[in-house]
Design a protein around this motif. Structure first.
Motif, PDB file in Angstrom:
ATOM      1  N   VAL A   1       0.821  -1.255   0.057  1.00 46.35           N
ATOM      2  CA  VAL A   1       0.089  -0.043  -0.260  1.00 46.35           C
ATOM      3  C   VAL A   1       0.875   1.338   0.261  1.00 46.35           C
ATOM      4  CG1 VAL A   1      -1.869   1.317   1.157  1.00 46.35           C
ATOM      5  CG2 VAL A   1      -1.571  -1.334   1.597  1.00 46.35           C
TER       6      VAL A   1
ATOM      7  N   PHE B   1       0.127   5.351   0.532  1.00 37.58           N
ATOM      8  CA  PHE B   1      -1.068   6.231   0.695  1.00 37.58           C
ATOM      9  C   PHE B   1      -0.443   7.613   0.236  1.00 37.58           C
ATOM     10  CE2 PHE B   1      -3.036   3.141   3.778  1.00 37.58           C
ATOM     11  CZ  PHE B   1      -4.159   3.187   3.048  1.00 37.58           C
TER      12      PHE B   1
ATOM     13  N   VAL C   1       5.152   8.343   4.479  1.00 36.67           N
ATOM     14  CA  VAL C   1       5.490   7.860   5.643  1.00 36.67           C
ATOM     15  C   VAL C   1       7.151   7.204   5.545  1.00 36.67           C
ATOM     16  CG1 VAL C   1       5.006   6.743   7.872  1.00 36.67           C
ATOM     17  CG2 VAL C   1       3.119   7.746   6.382  1.00 36.67           C
ATOM     18  N   GLY C   2       8.023   8.213   5.960  1.00 37.43           N
ATOM     19  CA  GLY C   2       9.321   7.508   6.131  1.00 37.43           C
ATOM     20  C   GLY C   2       9.359   7.174   7.766  1.00 37.43           C
ATOM     21  N   LEU C   3       9.502   5.797   7.976  1.00 34.98           N
ATOM     22  CA  LEU C   3       9.549   5.164   9.271  1.00 34.98           C
ATOM     23  C   LEU C   3      10.736   5.758   9.988  1.00 34.98           C
ATOM     24  CD1 LEU C   3       8.278   1.687   8.707  1.00 34.98           C
ATOM     25  CD2 LEU C   3       7.067   3.371   9.826  1.00 34.98           C
ATOM     26  N   PRO C   4      10.909   6.026  11.182  1.00 38.99           N
ATOM     27  CA  PRO C   4      11.946   6.492  11.902  1.00 38.99           C
ATOM     28  C   PRO C   4      13.088   5.661  12.061  1.00 38.99           C
ATOM     29  CG  PRO C   4      10.061   6.459  13.478  1.00 38.99           C
ATOM     30  CD  PRO C   4       9.524   6.259  12.274  1.00 38.99           C
ATOM     31  N   LEU C   5      13.261   4.818  11.031  1.00 40.25           N
ATOM     32  CA  LEU C   5      14.534   3.834  10.943  1.00 40.25           C
ATOM     33  C   LEU C   5      15.143   4.426   9.816  1.00 40.25           C
ATOM     34  CD1 LEU C   5      12.192   0.735  10.549  1.00 40.25           C
ATOM     35  CD2 LEU C   5      13.387   1.564  12.513  1.00 40.25           C
TER      36      LEU C   5
ATOM     37  N   LEU D   1      12.417  -3.775   6.171  1.00 41.97           N
ATOM     38  CA  LEU D   1      11.783  -4.089   7.353  1.00 41.97           C
ATOM     39  C   LEU D   1      10.846  -5.542   6.811  1.00 41.97           C
ATOM     40  CD1 LEU D   1      10.386  -3.738  10.147  1.00 41.97           C
ATOM     41  CD2 LEU D   1       9.199  -1.957   9.314  1.00 41.97           C
TER      42      LEU D   1
ATOM     43  N   ARG E   1      12.462  -8.673   6.740  1.00 38.12           N
ATOM     44  CA  ARG E   1      12.904  -9.202   7.942  1.00 38.12           C
ATOM     45  C   ARG E   1      11.525  -9.596   8.531  1.00 38.12           C
ATOM     46  NH1 ARG E   1      16.827  -4.221   9.311  1.00 38.12           N
ATOM     47  NH2 ARG E   1      18.741  -5.235   8.622  1.00 38.12           N
TER      48      ARG E   1
ATOM     49  N   LEU F   1      18.134   8.650   8.685  1.00 40.00           N
ATOM     50  CA  LEU F   1      16.951   8.433   9.007  1.00 40.00           C
ATOM     51  C   LEU F   1      15.941   8.606   7.785  1.00 40.00           C
ATOM     52  CD1 LEU F   1      16.246  10.131  12.493  1.00 40.00           C
ATOM     53  CD2 LEU F   1      16.055   7.411  11.850  1.00 40.00           C
TER      54      LEU F   1
ATOM     55  N   SER G   1      12.720   9.066   8.035  1.00 34.29           N
ATOM     56  CA  SER G   1      11.845  10.088   8.366  1.00 34.29           C
ATOM     57  C   SER G   1      12.423  11.473   8.271  1.00 34.29           C
ATOM     58  CB  SER G   1      11.410   9.753   9.802  1.00 34.29           C
ATOM     59  OG  SER G   1      12.553   9.542  10.632  1.00 34.29           O
ATOM     60  N   LEU G   2      13.519  11.696   7.860  1.00 28.64           N
ATOM     61  CA  LEU G   2      14.092  13.027   7.759  1.00 28.64           C
ATOM     62  C   LEU G   2      14.426  13.415   6.300  1.00 28.64           C
ATOM     63  CD1 LEU G   2      16.510  13.378  10.759  1.00 28.64           C
ATOM     64  CD2 LEU G   2      14.164  14.096  10.537  1.00 28.64           C
TER      65      LEU G   2
ATOM     66  N   ARG H   1       9.271   0.482   0.067  1.00 27.35           N
ATOM     67  CA  ARG H   1       8.753  -0.252   1.109  1.00 27.35           C
ATOM     68  C   ARG H   1       7.602  -1.241   0.700  1.00 27.35           C
ATOM     69  NH1 ARG H   1       8.316   3.623   5.232  1.00 27.35           N
ATOM     70  NH2 ARG H   1       6.133   3.406   4.708  1.00 27.35           N
TER      71      ARG H   1
END
Lengths: 291, 262, 307
Positions: free
Chosen positions: B99, B101, B105-109, B117, B120, B154, B156-157, B170
């Motif tokens: 999905v 959207f 959304v960048g995950l804080p990883l 992710l 894994r 990161l 998310s940045l 992703r």
């Protein structure tokens, strides 16, 4: 309604006066603490020495040090944390990540507020009734620590819940969309990004737990013990109770009159240091954005 | 001629079969009585003005209603022959569905961990295997060249457009059977959009894609067939070209495509 | 092609390891969630269990609430009049509120409405530090610093009295009131302030006519929680109030509080005796009163949210 369309000089002076008045009230609230700290440092400071911190009380507690009380407090706080931190984090995770918005969740929240509001002496009675007598732990570190754990549980829950809720919902949805389970999402994204907030709450809890007296008086702490605790089944001395005993129970001769100030200074030093760490940590976090 | 997506005719290569789907949020009806088929290896476009139920439709395909307390779904959805209301392990279902959207959304990883992710979670542990997946997905999402030297920073940045492509990477890292894209190009510049669109055309060989878009021309460039949602209803399902040469049945569909409203 | 991609679909009904771990963790989190309810009920059940025999067998309700004679250790005729203890708690808490409410609300107004930037941060930290001081340290301060101070200043024989305990308790309750009141003031939307500002109102007019009325419920809740804190405080009151059974006639009289009575006497009672159970009965009273206070504060705050 508001008459002051053009501020003349007297009006502005009035404004300044009001502001000063409120500043004064704020300062009056804080000044006593500074005075108290000063007195404690002046009278208690000279008492504190390496020997004071690391030796046993002597001559019916009119001389010697506070070592057993220090160790006892460490015991009590550690065991209390072992019990309350996992439970508190679980509760916060439930409330933040699982709980639907319904009457049941509101009841839990109300219970948390009340748990924090119940007088410490009532927690003590609960500790006696439940842990000492019903579960037959006797007066022991275990009973005292569990009483402290129940009492300080709300601190961990509230701090943890707050930092969990600060993690944006979009992160969770992104994970769920990938087929991650709720738990995988919590473990890989939510907890790692709120762990520092949780830690802040735990430090705060340490500071609170270390200072409590009433809950441990009848559940496991003793005024004087000639030996150090060896396990959670033993009784122990504690800093807070030691201060109470020194201040009220022990007739101190003239030359030892300042001993309680030393105990109070060490206790308040421990508590405020923990608090300062917690506050500093929080501020450092605020400056360090990850999204 | 006009294909109204009749259920039985092409049953053999139907990927997703939606029957009488109604979605409610409390008393608000977000989508009413939608019946349509999405075929294997097609790009299925959904167009329509804001709040016409497009995003809710995608959420229902992914069974996100289990995470949204007030969202209620009626009707049936079959995914590759499985009634998704009866599937016992929804996580396994969602792993097969990627999905994207509209809000990136960048995950804080780290960027690497963002893409690694999903593999894994699926049990891929070997670094070398992960490296291959991460590079391939970032390549396809047209992000590799920009981030290959800082995979540790990161996710998310990143900038909005980069985060959007990270989100796409992703979704691809799941190696999905079905890819749901919801207005993916909102935060992405036109050049990058074209690059991603090229990738999507290629991907069609491997996955079925549902493309929700507010850009009629994007649907025209990509979608084989397109549905038109309007005010919580599915007004039209037709070959995409039919919208542009006047073969659609409902006059509102043509009006929308020609920009008379919306 | 289509066959192939369908075949890579795993069994969607197979519950794998992650699925079971997820369920297990959900149960664990739920247990954590209900623990607060379990403990609140547990507290009530266990103190009632120890106190109930006294209530049903020995206690005389009229005497308990109207007699000031708390003589549980009398050999021939023990009496359990809690009036002096109730009045003691009420007088100390009441005096504490007289001292603390104006200052706390004043501090909250200053921090929320007047202070800016660094000043604000520093004041907030100091208030938090104030809240961190353990109650036994406060008690010690009352005993060793305030006591001689009061004796010298007012020329009275005893410095451990309503005045001493009230001031100490006021300082202890102030941080919680300040913090919650400040939150309530901060919760008033800035648009209210801007609207009033546009009409030419001064800062003080905005606070007095706009912000305070809008934050009223939150301020009431703040005061209620302060009362609850004072009411339940044990060690500081025990050490600073003089701990003598007395219906006080003024702020220089010594009193004894409900909480302090339990703390002072529980250690000397025989488990299961009337005296022991009477102390648990005081605990039930404390539990119920604080429960009602907290519940009321919560309802008052929720009243705000509904609007």
């Amino acid at each position: 309604m508001f008459a002051a369309t053009d501020l003349n000089a007297s009006n502005r002076r009035k404004q300044g006066l009001i502001k000063t008045l409120f500043l004064l009230m704020t300062i009056l609230l804080i000044v006593p603490v500074l005075i108290i700290l000063t007195v404690l440092i002046v009278k208690g400071g000279p008492v504190i020495s390496f020997e004071f911190l690391f030796s046993d009380p002597k001559d019916e507690m009119t001389a010697g040090g506070i070592f057993p009380a220090l160790i006892g407090t460490v015991w009590l706080v550690s065991v209390a944390l072992l019990a309350s931190v996992p439970l508190g984090i679980a509760a916060a995770v439930y409330l933040s990540e699982y709980a639907p918005d319904n009457w049941f969740t509101r009841t839990i929240n109300l219970a948390i507020i009340n748990l924090a509001g119940v007088p410490s002496i009532v927690h003590a009675l609960f500790g006696v009734g439940a842990f000492v007598l019903f579960f037959k732990f006797g007066t022991s570190i275990l009973a005292a620590s569990l009483t402290l754990a129940v009492m300080t549980l709300p601190i961990v829950i509230v701090a943890t819940r707050e930092s969990l809720q600060a993690v944006p919902q979009a992160f969770r949805e992104a994970c769920w969309n990938m087929g991650a389970t709720r738990w995988q999402t919590i473990r890989r994204i939510v907890l790692p990004n709120s762990i520092s907030g949780i830690l802040t709450g735990v430090i705060l809890e340490v500071s609170r737990t270390a200072g409590e007296t009433a809950p441990i008086m009848f559940t496991g702490a003793a005024i004087f013990l000639p030996f150090l605790p060896e396990g959670v089944g033993d009784q122990t001395m504690a800093m807070s109770l030691h201060l109470y005993a020194m201040a009220t129970q022990v007739p101190l001769p003239e030359h030892a009159a300042n001993l309680p100030y030393g105990v109070a200074l060490v206790l308040i030093g421990m508590v405020l240091a923990m608090n300062a760490i917690s506050i500093g940590f929080r501020m450092w976090l605020r400056g360090k954005k990850k999204w | 001629m006009v294909d109204v997506g009749s259920p039985a005719s092409v049953a053999s290569d139907v990927k997703v079969a939606v029957r009488d789907l109604t979605i409610r949020y409390g008393s608000h009806v977000a989508l009413r009585d939608v019946t349509l088929d999405i075929r294997e290896n097609e790009i299925f476009g959904i167009i329509g003005p804001a709040n016409s139920g497009k995003t809710s439709f995608l959420r229902a395909l992914n069974r996100m209603d289990t995470f949204t307390t007030e969202m209620a779904v009626d009707g049936s959805i079959e995914f590759a022959g499985h009634d998704i209301n009866k599937i016992k392990n929804l996580y396994a279902l969602r792993k097969r569905i990627g999905v994207v959207f509209p809000l990136p959304v960048g995950l804080p990883l780290s960027i690497y961990d963002n893409v690694a992710l999903a593999p894994r979670l699926n049990g891929v542990r070997k670094r070398s295997e992960l490296d291959v997946i991460v590079e391939r997905c970032l390549q396809r999402a047209a992000l590799w060249d920009e981030v290959k030297d800082r995979l540790k920073s990161l996710g998310s940045l990143l900038s909005g457009g980069q985060q959007q492509r990270l989100t796409i990477a992703r979704a691809l890292s799941q190696d999905p059977d079905l890819l749901l894209l919801d207005e993916f190009s909102i935060a992405v510049d036109p050049v990058t959009t074209m690059r991603i669109e090229d990738v999507l055309k290629e991907l069609k060989q491997e996955v079925t894609i549902v493309l929700v878009t507010n850009l009629v021309q994007q649907a025209r460039r990509l979608a084989d067939r397109t549905a038109f949602f309007l005010m919580s209803e599915c007004v039209e399902i037709a070959e995409t070209e039919a919208y542009f040469d006047g073969r659609v049945q409902d006059p509102r569909s043509r009006d929308y495509v020609e920009g008379r409203f919306g | 092609m289509s066959r192939e991609s369908t075949s890579k679909l795993p069994n969607l009904d197979r519950r794998d390891f992650a699925w079971f771990v997820d369920k297990g963790m959900q149960v664990f989190m739920f247990i954590g969630g209900i623990s607060a309810i379990v403990f609140i009920i547990g507290i009530f059940v266990f103190i009632t269990k120890e106190g109930l025999p006294f209530i049903t067998d020995t206690m005389n309700f009229g005497e308990f609430f109207t007699s000031p004679r708390w003589r549980p250790t009398s050999e021939n005729n023990p009496t359990y009049g809690a009036l002096a203890l109730i009045v003691g708690t009420a007088s100390v808490t009441g005096f504490a509120m007289v001292v603390a409410v104006p200052f706390s609300l004043g501090a909250a107004i200053f921090i929320a409405e007047f202070a800016t930037g660094r000043t604000r941060e520093i004041l907030k930290v100091l208030v938090e530090m104030l809240a961190a001081i353990p109650s036994v340290v406060w008690g010690f301060i009352g005993l060793s610093i305030m006591n001689p101070l009061i004796i010298d200043t007012f020329n009275v024989p005893v410095g451990l009295n309503v005045l001493n305990a009230g001031i100490i308790l006021g300082l202890m309750a102030a941080p919680i009131m300040t913090t919650i009141a400040e939150d309530a003031l901060k919760a008033v939307p800035d648009t209210y302030r801007e609207a009033a500002e546009a009409m030419g109102a001064t800062r003080w007019q905005i606070v007095w006519r706009v912000v305070l009325p809008a934050a009223r419920n939150g301020l009431v809740a703040a005061v209620l929680l302060g009362v609850g804190r004072g009411f339940g405080e044990t060690m500081a009151v025990l050490m600073a109030s003089g701990h003598s059974i007395n219906l006080p006639g003024g702020i220089f009289d010594s009193v004894r509080a409900l909480t302090a009575t339990i703390a002072a006497e529980l250690g000397e009672t025989v488990q299961g005796s009337d005296h022991y159970r009477a102390l648990f009965t005081l605990g039930i009273l404390l539990f119920i009163v604080t429960f009602v206070i907290n519940l009321t504060a919560d309802l008052v705050v929720r009243g705000v949210r509904k609007k």
